[in-house]
Scaffold this motif. Structure first.
Motif, PDB file in Angstrom:
ATOM      1  N   ARG A 113       0.832  -1.201   0.000  1.00  0.00           N
ATOM      2  CA  ARG A 113       0.000   0.000   0.000  1.00  0.00           C
ATOM      3  C   ARG A 113       0.870   1.256   0.000  1.00  0.00           C
ATOM      4  O   ARG A 113       1.899   1.320   0.687  1.00  0.00           O
ATOM      5  CB  ARG A 113      -0.920   0.028   1.221  1.00  0.00           C
ATOM      6  CG  ARG A 113      -1.874   1.224   1.236  1.00  0.00           C
ATOM      7  CD  ARG A 113      -2.849   1.159   2.399  1.00  0.00           C
ATOM      8  NE  ARG A 113      -3.709   2.324   2.452  1.00  0.00           N
ATOM      9  CZ  ARG A 113      -4.851   2.434   1.790  1.00  0.00           C
ATOM     10  NH1 ARG A 113      -5.267   1.443   1.013  1.00  0.00           N
ATOM     11  NH2 ARG A 113      -5.587   3.534   1.884  1.00  0.00           N
ATOM     12  N   ASP A 115       0.569   5.393   0.655  1.00  0.00           N
ATOM     13  CA  ASP A 115      -0.238   6.479   1.225  1.00  0.00           C
ATOM     14  C   ASP A 115       0.533   7.783   1.154  1.00  0.00           C
ATOM     15  O   ASP A 115       1.769   7.800   1.264  1.00  0.00           O
ATOM     16  CB  ASP A 115      -0.588   6.188   2.680  1.00  0.00           C
ATOM     17  CG  ASP A 115      -1.550   5.026   2.828  1.00  0.00           C
ATOM     18  OD1 ASP A 115      -2.647   5.092   2.243  1.00  0.00           O
ATOM     19  OD2 ASP A 115      -1.197   4.048   3.511  1.00  0.00           O
ATOM     20  N   CYS A 126      -6.515   9.699  -3.062  1.00  0.00           N
ATOM     21  CA  CYS A 126      -6.013   9.626  -4.431  1.00  0.00           C
ATOM     22  C   CYS A 126      -7.185   9.795  -5.396  1.00  0.00           C
ATOM     23  O   CYS A 126      -8.204   9.123  -5.255  1.00  0.00           O
ATOM     24  CB  CYS A 126      -5.315   8.291  -4.684  1.00  0.00           C
ATOM     25  SG  CYS A 126      -3.942   7.948  -3.566  1.00  0.00           S
ATOM     26  N   GLN A 131      -3.384   2.415  -5.626  1.00  0.00           N
ATOM     27  CA  GLN A 131      -2.842   2.696  -4.300  1.00  0.00           C
ATOM     28  C   GLN A 131      -2.524   1.418  -3.532  1.00  0.00           C
ATOM     29  O   GLN A 131      -1.628   1.396  -2.695  1.00  0.00           O
ATOM     30  CB  GLN A 131      -3.836   3.550  -3.518  1.00  0.00           C
ATOM     31  CG  GLN A 131      -3.311   4.090  -2.212  1.00  0.00           C
ATOM     32  CD  GLN A 131      -4.325   4.987  -1.524  1.00  0.00           C
ATOM     33  OE1 GLN A 131      -5.456   5.133  -1.980  1.00  0.00           O
ATOM     34  NE2 GLN A 131      -3.928   5.597  -0.432  1.00  0.00           N
ATOM     35  N   THR A 132      -3.240   0.354  -3.816  1.00  0.00           N
ATOM     36  CA  THR A 132      -3.023  -0.941  -3.168  1.00  0.00           C
ATOM     37  C   THR A 132      -2.850  -1.998  -4.241  1.00  0.00           C
ATOM     38  O   THR A 132      -3.654  -2.068  -5.181  1.00  0.00           O
ATOM     39  CB  THR A 132      -4.205  -1.299  -2.256  1.00  0.00           C
ATOM     40  OG1 THR A 132      -4.391  -0.262  -1.287  1.00  0.00           O
ATOM     41  CG2 THR A 132      -3.947  -2.606  -1.531  1.00  0.00           C
ATOM     42  N   CYS A 146      -0.315   7.064  -7.015  1.00  0.00           N
ATOM     43  CA  CYS A 146      -1.363   7.863  -6.373  1.00  0.00           C
ATOM     44  C   CYS A 146      -1.289   9.280  -6.904  1.00  0.00           C
ATOM     45  O   CYS A 146      -0.242   9.926  -6.791  1.00  0.00           O
ATOM     46  CB  CYS A 146      -1.184   7.855  -4.854  1.00  0.00           C
ATOM     47  SG  CYS A 146      -2.336   8.952  -3.958  1.00  0.00           S
TER      48      CYS A 146
END
Length: 269
Positions: A113, A115, A126, A131-132, A146
């Protein structure tokens, strides 16, 4: 009509002069106590070498600039932190790549992940990007990205709008077999910044960027200083609209004046 043409030409010339002056002002870096060079697309950049290790918390985040590629060697399960400066009217896309251990050493899939937090440590959403990422047991690498909302010069106290200042990048694994924790990985992070232009310009600015004191010494300000100067392309559209409005008014006045003249009766009629 000659007067109308003369006034219109003068207004157009004034607008062109304003646009040229604004462009020159935008191209001239604003004065600041410690001016910083332009970001470089190279891995090392011109504002100092890119970091080759990451921090383990917000306070120890490794500083880099847009256009640089920050790298780090770490272990699966570590929290990796970096920090970079983002100014008003900029839209940033953060990309990260995790080179995974050999497939033969792993015991299953892993989930990674990415962030991004602002200077107040508020996690920013985002607008798009991956993002993951879930990496299969035989995957070689995991690629994440992101793209944040455009940074505003100021915002209401209740809003969660992204504001100019430092932005923290955090990369970690959020799911992996317990036996895989501690396996070596390599991470690379970079940021691409695009200018959003006058469409996102607002009347106002923060008194100071959101740069915590813990990173002030390591984090350099953007190329043109914080807030990027007063110029934006909104000035061109405003001036052009004024010129068109003035020209329309003069043209309408000339038509009204012409229609109000008395008609001459030819002799002998």
């Amino acid at each position: 009509m000659r007067t109308v043409r003369t006034l219109t030409a003068a207004l157009l010339a004034a607008t062109a002069a304003l646009a040229v002056a604004g462009t020159a002002s935008a191209d001239t870096p604003s004065a600041s106590p410690s001016p910083s060079p332009s970001p470089s697309p190279s891995a090392s950049g011109e504002g100092g070498p890119a970091p080759t290790e990451a921090g383990t918390s917000f306070r120890t985040a490794a500083a880099f600039r847009p256009g640089q590629q920050a790298t780090a060697a770490a272990s699966t399960g570590d929290y990796l932190y970096w920090v970079l400066p983002i100014d008003a009217r900029q839209r940033v896309t953060v990309k990260a790549k995790v080179t995974l251990p050999e497939a033969s050493a792993r015991h299953g899939a892993s989930t990674w992940r990415l962030d991004v937090y602002d200077g107040l440590r508020r996690r920013q959403a985002c607008t798009y990007g991956t993002q993951t990422v879930a990496a299969a047991a035989n995957a070689v690498a995991a690629d994440l990205s992101c793209t944040l909302r455009t940074v505003r010069a100021n915002a209401e106290p209740w809003a969660n709008d992204p504001l100019p200042g430092s932005y923290y990048v955090r990369l970690t694994v959020i799911g992996a077999p317990e036996e895989d924790l501690g396996l070596p990985v390599r991470a690379a992070v970079e940021a691409e910044v695009k200018e959003a232009g006058g469409a996102h310009a607002v009347d106002g600015a923060l008194a100071a960027p959101l740069v915590p004191a813990t990173v002030t010494s390591a984090l350099r300000e953007p190329e043109n200083g914080w807030a990027g100067g007063w110029w934006s392309d909104r000035w061109i559209w405003t001036a052009a609209g004024g010129v068109l409005g003035a020209a329309a008014g003069l043209f309408g006045y000339s038509l009204t004046r012409g229609s109000g003249r008395p008609h001459r009766v030819p002799p002998g009629a």
